[in-house]
Design an enzyme around this catalytic site. Structure first.
Site, PDB file in Angstrom:
ATOM      1  N   LEU A 213       0.831  -1.195   0.000  1.00  0.00           N
ATOM      2  CA  LEU A 213       0.000   0.000   0.000  1.00  0.00           C
ATOM      3  C   LEU A 213       0.868   1.248   0.000  1.00  0.00           C
ATOM      4  O   LEU A 213       1.690   1.454   0.893  1.00  0.00           O
ATOM      5  CB  LEU A 213      -0.912   0.004   1.235  1.00  0.00           C
ATOM      6  CG  LEU A 213      -1.792  -1.254   1.423  1.00  0.00           C
ATOM      7  CD1 LEU A 213      -2.604  -1.134   2.702  1.00  0.00           C
ATOM      8  CD2 LEU A 213      -2.703  -1.460   0.224  1.00  0.00           C
ATOM      9  N   GLY A 253       3.187  -9.222   6.056  1.00  0.00           N
ATOM     10  CA  GLY A 253       3.870  -8.314   6.974  1.00  0.00           C
ATOM     11  C   GLY A 253       3.616  -6.870   6.609  1.00  0.00           C
ATOM     12  O   GLY A 253       3.568  -6.523   5.419  1.00  0.00           O
ATOM     13  N   GLY A 254       3.451  -6.011   7.639  1.00  0.00           N
ATOM     14  CA  GLY A 254       3.260  -4.588   7.389  1.00  0.00           C
ATOM     15  C   GLY A 254       2.099  -4.343   6.449  1.00  0.00           C
ATOM     16  O   GLY A 254       0.974  -4.766   6.695  1.00  0.00           O
ATOM     17  N   ASP A 255       2.413  -3.629   5.338  1.00  0.00           N
ATOM     18  CA  ASP A 255       1.369  -3.339   4.344  1.00  0.00           C
ATOM     19  C   ASP A 255       1.535  -4.206   3.095  1.00  0.00           C
ATOM     20  O   ASP A 255       1.049  -3.858   2.025  1.00  0.00           O
ATOM     21  CB  ASP A 255       1.422  -1.856   3.974  1.00  0.00           C
ATOM     22  CG  ASP A 255       2.731  -1.469   3.291  1.00  0.00           C
ATOM     23  OD1 ASP A 255       3.717  -2.223   3.453  1.00  0.00           O
ATOM     24  OD2 ASP A 255       2.764  -0.443   2.599  1.00  0.00           O
ATOM     25  N   GLU A 256       2.197  -5.377   3.263  1.00  0.00           N
ATOM     26  CA  GLU A 256       2.440  -6.255   2.113  1.00  0.00           C
ATOM     27  C   GLU A 256       1.469  -7.436   2.102  1.00  0.00           C
ATOM     28  O   GLU A 256       1.232  -8.081   3.136  1.00  0.00           O
ATOM     29  CB  GLU A 256       3.870  -6.795   2.145  1.00  0.00           C
ATOM     30  CG  GLU A 256       4.943  -5.751   1.900  1.00  0.00           C
ATOM     31  CD  GLU A 256       6.321  -6.385   1.826  1.00  0.00           C
ATOM     32  OE1 GLU A 256       6.693  -6.889   0.744  1.00  0.00           O
ATOM     33  OE2 GLU A 256       6.993  -6.405   2.871  1.00  0.00           O
TER      34      GLU A 256
END
Length: 290
Positions: A213, A253-256
């Protein structure tokens, strides 16, 4: 206990001395026979085994067969084996088999009985309890063991079921992203490894879409992590609405995120799904009435 009225026996003084309660307490599994072969009384436990069948006044040899030793068909022959263990089988139900011994009792014949080697099965089949046996019967100890074993097995099964459910739930949680509810990196790796081990791994094609994102860090920095979490949840919903049921979406993970498109997706389909995701994710996301 079914018991014939002593007066029907001509007021026999010896027969009349049998106390019903005492007989049931001492021999709850017994029969009392007359010398003409009629059944005079049966114990409460035997009555339970015969499921209320009316046996009083019935001819013993019409209702039962002495299976071992064979050839016994009269009271005289029965008494001739008074020191011999008998195997007695119900004529109306061959599964009902008892062990016993004929004992002279004044003008009558006493048959103290036991369940023999089928004790455990009959306890279960007829719902017998400790009180259905004489306190002096060694079977009582076995009944305690059976009831205890049954309780332990039942408790053990419940514990095992609970542990199995907990294990399944733990495995599910280990493969799930807690924020979005999507499969996580571990689930993605397991899916790809399983996919590559299939017999059609070299011929069956699949597509991977790797997405992140844009400006997600700026949302976290300016509006806080609650806003970032809402964006991630919204993105997961957008991705889920764009793919097919057989496809996999994982937050790694995170925005992935990674999307696995199964079943040989055509390039046009891959492009169409990617376009839908980009268009939908570009729409504004309401946050705290903003």
């Amino acid at each position: 206990m079914q018991l014939i009225d002593p007066e029907l026996q001509g007021g026999d003084p010896v027969r009349s001395t049998f106390d019903r309660g005492a007989m049931d307490a001492m021999f709850p599994l017994h029969m009392l026979l007359s010398y003409d072969g009629s059944i005079l009384a049966i114990g409460r436990t035997l009555e339970k085994l015969t499921r209320g069948k009316e046996l009083i006044k019935a001819a013993f040899f019409d209702s039962f067969t002495v299976a071992k030793p064979g050839g016994i068909d009269s009271i005289e022959m029965l008494l001739a084996k008074s020191n011999t263990k008998l195997r007695i089988r119900a004529n109306w139900d061959h599964a009902l088999e008892l062990r016993g011994m004929a004992v002279p009792a004044g003008p009558n014949v006493m048959l103290p009985l036991a369940l023999g080697t089928k004790l455990a099965a009959m306890v279960d089949q007829y719902g017998l309890k400790v009180q259905d046996f004489s306190p002096a019967d060694n079977s009582v100890e076995l009944i305690y063991m059976i009831e205890t074993q049954s309780a332990i097995i039942n408790d053990s099964k419940q514990v095992n079921d609970s542990l199995m459910k907990a294990k399944v739930e733990a495995e599910r949680l280990a493969m799930t992203d807690s924020l979005t509810g999507l499969p996580n990196r571990r689930a993605l790796i397991a899916e790809l490894e399983a996919r590559l081990k299939r017999p059609d791994a070299h011929s069956g094609r699949f597509a991977l879409l790797h997405l992140d994102l844009d400006k997600f860090k700026m949302v976290n920095d300016t509006l806080g992590h609650a806003a970032g979490d809402q964006v991630l949840a919204h993105a997961a919903a957008v991705f889920s609405s764009a793919v097919r049921d057989q496809d996999l979406i994982a937050r790694i993970g995170g925005d992935e995120f990674v999307i696995v498109l199964h079943q040989n997706p055509a390039p046009d389909l891959v492009h169409s799904i990617g376009t839908q995701i980009i268009d939908r994710i570009a729409a504004p996301i309401p946050y705290r009435e903003q």
